[in-house]
Design an enzyme around this catalytic site. Structure first.
Site, short mmCIF file in Angstrom:
data_model
loop_
_atom_site.label_atom_id
_atom_site.label_comp_id
_atom_site.label_asym_id
_atom_site.label_seq_id
_atom_site.Cartn_x
_atom_site.Cartn_y
_atom_site.Cartn_z
N ARG A 130 -57.99 6.44 46.82
CA ARG A 130 -56.40 5.66 45.75
C ARG A 130 -55.75 4.46 46.48
O ARG A 130 -55.43 3.58 46.13
CB ARG A 130 -56.84 6.45 44.74
N TYR B 76 -68.02 12.86 49.18
CA TYR B 76 -68.23 10.83 49.88
C TYR B 76 -67.07 10.66 50.71
O TYR B 76 -65.90 11.07 51.03
CB TYR B 76 -68.46 10.22 48.47
N ASP C 73 -53.97 5.38 31.77
CA ASP C 73 -53.88 6.64 31.28
C ASP C 73 -52.90 7.04 30.02
O ASP C 73 -52.75 7.82 28.99
CB ASP C 73 -53.31 8.19 32.74
P1 FAD Z 1 -51.03 6.54 36.54
O1 FAD Z 1 -51.61 6.36 37.58
O2 FAD Z 1 -50.71 7.67 36.15
O3 FAD Z 1 -49.73 5.64 36.75
C1 FAD Z 1 -48.66 5.59 35.92
C2 FAD Z 1 -47.77 5.31 37.59
O4 FAD Z 1 -45.96 5.17 35.88
C3 FAD Z 1 -46.57 6.22 38.35
O5 FAD Z 1 -46.69 5.49 39.16
C4 FAD Z 1 -45.71 6.29 37.30
O6 FAD Z 1 -44.43 6.55 38.60
C5 FAD Z 1 -44.75 5.59 36.45
N1 FAD Z 1 -44.32 5.99 35.51
C6 FAD Z 1 -44.35 7.62 34.21
N2 FAD Z 1 -43.48 6.98 33.24
C7 FAD Z 1 -42.60 5.88 33.56
C8 FAD Z 1 -41.26 5.58 32.74
N3 FAD Z 1 -41.31 5.99 31.98
N4 FAD Z 1 -40.85 4.82 33.24
C9 FAD Z 1 -41.64 3.91 34.70
N5 FAD Z 1 -42.12 4.20 35.23
C10 FAD Z 1 -43.34 5.42 35.27
N6 FAD Z 1 -60.62 7.29 38.01
C11 FAD Z 1 -61.54 6.35 38.47
O7 FAD Z 1 -61.79 5.04 38.00
N7 FAD Z 1 -62.12 6.79 39.49
C12 FAD Z 1 -62.42 8.10 39.97
O8 FAD Z 1 -63.68 8.22 40.80
C13 FAD Z 1 -61.47 9.61 39.77
N8 FAD Z 1 -61.83 10.36 40.01
C14 FAD Z 1 -60.06 11.67 39.82
C15 FAD Z 1 -60.14 12.44 40.27
C16 FAD Z 1 -59.52 13.02 40.09
C17 FAD Z 1 -59.44 14.35 40.76
C18 FAD Z 1 -58.29 13.24 39.25
C19 FAD Z 1 -57.09 13.78 38.32
C20 FAD Z 1 -58.40 12.06 38.61
C21 FAD Z 1 -59.46 10.53 38.40
N9 FAD Z 1 -59.54 9.44 38.10
C22 FAD Z 1 -61.18 8.85 38.64
C23 FAD Z 1 -58.41 9.31 37.25
C24 FAD Z 1 -57.82 8.17 37.43
O9 FAD Z 1 -56.83 8.79 39.00
C25 FAD Z 1 -56.62 8.13 36.27
O10 FAD Z 1 -57.74 7.65 35.23
C26 FAD Z 1 -55.87 6.78 36.94
O11 FAD Z 1 -55.23 6.61 38.46
C27 FAD Z 1 -54.98 6.23 35.76
O12 FAD Z 1 -53.95 5.40 36.14
P2 FAD Z 1 -52.61 4.49 35.23
O13 FAD Z 1 -51.66 3.40 36.43
O14 FAD Z 1 -53.16 4.70 34.01
O15 FAD Z 1 -52.07 6.21 35.38
#
Ligand code: FAD
Length: 419
Positions: free
Chosen positions: A106, A213, A290
């Site tokens: 990742r 994997y 998310d």
């Molecule tokens: P996040 O990655 O949570 O990023 C949010 C960002 O916002 C962070 O950098 C945080 O610091 C920042 N932030 C938060 N609040 C604030 C604020 N108030 N002000 C400014 N910045 C802020 N997904 C897949 O597609 N394939 C997979 O194989 C997969 N495997 C997974 C395995 C596990 C064990 C887990 C737990 C998850 C897995 N996922 C997988 C899901 C995936 O990791 C998440 O859905 C994805 O990373 C979400 O990305 P995002 O950018 O929406 O949120």
């Protein structure tokens, strides 16, 4: 005045991929990340064809493939006896959907988007925790912890599971699954068991599963061990600790147990999702990734959905730009909200059901195993609605597969027992 077109809150995979996509349209995009540095914690990610199709559109697929692994097969095994239950031929899957199924670290995927954002000219700011939002006519405002106010015609909140922006739309809380994930990456020479790196393998067992994997061209093995925490079920605060990991996998087959010594034991991830919501947009503020639809990870679609969200939003902004290049922001947000929440609702709810199926015990486990062994290897009816092209309009959203009625599982079990 901030003088940008779009502010994106959160520099995770969702925020950065969206920033890159919008910047390709010539828009000025600013990313506000709360952490002191951009980065990702964790291990591997699986990227299905609905994601690699978008990476290809962004011109990033070849680089992603060079950083990751494109396996030949995905295999599901029973975690107790190790027997094969079903599989996907990932080469055939690539021919079917036109794009590969791949796995990548990742931090490598995040780094790829970060680099693409830098090259494209995205303004990337760290130590910017957004604490408040407000609407104005034709714009939205964010306020950071130090009191700075920024305004833009569009604010995208990609601030993850604990999103501050989500509270504008609903007063809900993350839902605990009582499951916890341990991760670990191991250099291949350190492994004490033979592993076929051409396969993504998931072992499914009673209240637990184990995935492995290869990563980084086959230099590393990625492992994920997930189990239901008895302490979580008992309502204790201190749940998911390493002693629970060992107990949860004690009855699994040798291959799974030998993987346990390579798990990181100083960090674990409690698994939460949220109930789906259908409203993601308020005025000029839109949820993404998310923040809008955190799933349990059983469908491996969380990061992918975030990337898809950004692609869909950008396609509508592009489609709805006037001759002078000014986007119809309200039109694009309405089109985004018309199609994405329903798709993500299906994924979030299917992930819950898929997790239940993986973790069955006793007779239900036997029924599941028989059904999976009867599945035709080239039957893609379960994956078409997820791995096919990302829909831009609700009418393009493919129908979901029909779940197998439980009664047919009973029929298969009785007939095989009779024979
Ligand atoms: P996040 O990655 O949570 O990023 C949010 C960002 O916002 C962070 O950098 C945080 O610091 C920042 N932030 C938060 N609040 C604030 C604020 N108030 N002000 C400014 N910045 C802020 N997904 C897949 O597609 N394939 C997979 O194989 C997969 N495997 C997974 C395995 C596990 C064990 C887990 C737990 C998850 C897995 N996922 C997988 C899901 C995936 O990791 C998440 O859905 C994805 O990373 C979400 O990305 P995002 O950018 O929406 O949120």
């Amino acid at each position: 005045m901030n003088n940008v077109d779009v502010i994106i809150v959160g520099g995770g995979i969702g925020g950065l991929s969206t920033a890159f996509a919008l910047t390709r349209l010539g828009l000025k995009v600013q990313v506000l990340e709360q952490a002191p540095e951009f980065g990702e914690v964790g291990a591997g990610l699986q990227l299905a064809p609905n994601c690699t199709r978008i990476l290809d559109d962004y011109g990033l697929l070849d680089k992603a493939k060079s950083l990751g692994v494109v396996p030949d097969r995905m295999v599901m095994r029973d975690a107790l006896d190790g027997s094969e239950l079903t599989s996907l031929d990932l080469r055939d899957l690539e021919r079917t959907y036109g794009y590969p199924y791949m796995v990548i670290h990742r931090s490598d995927l995040h780094g790829l988007f970060l680099e693409a954002c830098r090259t494209a000219g995205v303004e990337l700011l760290t130590e910017q925790r957004v604490t408040a939002y407000a609407q104005a006519e034709g714009s939205a405002t964010v306020v950071t912890e130090d009191g700075t106010t920024r305004v833009a015609p569009l604010v995208v909140a990609a601030d993850g599971l604990h999103s501050v922006a989500r509270k504008l739309l609903i007063d809900d809380e993350p839902v605990s699954s009582s499951y916890v994930a341990y991760r670990g990456t191991v250099p291949i020479p350190e492994l004490t068991r033979p592993v076929d790196l051409s396969e993504v393998v998931v072992y499914v067992g009673p209240r637990c599963h184990f995935v492995h994997y290869g990563l980084r061209g086959g230099d590393l093995l990625n492992q994920v061990a997930v189990f239901q925490s008895p302490k979580a079920l008992a309502g204790l605060e201190d749940w998911g600790t390493p002693d629970e990991l060992d107990t949860a996998f004690a009855a699994t087959c040798d291959d799974v147990r030998s993987g346990m010594s390579h798990m990181w034991r100083d960090k674990w991830w409690r698994m939460f999702d949220r109930d789906p919501i259908s409203t993601w947009v308020q005025g000029r503020i839109a949820l993404l990734g998310d923040a809008a639809h955190p799933p349990l990870q059983y469908m491996a679609q969380g990061a992918i959905m975030a990337i898809e969200d950004g692609w869909v939003l950008t396609e509508h902004v592009k489609r709805l730009r006037a001759g002078d290049g000014v986007p119809d922001w309200d039109g694009a947000l309405a089109a985004y909200e018309a199609v994405r929440p329903e798709h993500c609702r299906r994924v979030v709810l299917t992930a819950r059901a898929w997790g239940e199926l993986w973790h069955l015990d006793g007779r239900a486990r036997e029924q599941r195993n028989l059904l999976l062994r009867h599945r035709a290897i080239d039957d893609y009816s379960f994956t078409d609605w997820v791995y096919g092209p990302t829909a831009l309009f609700p009418e393009d959203e493919p129908p979901m597969f029909e779940p197998i009625p439980l009664a047919s599982a009973d029929l298969i079990v009785s007939s095989s027992q009779a024979g």
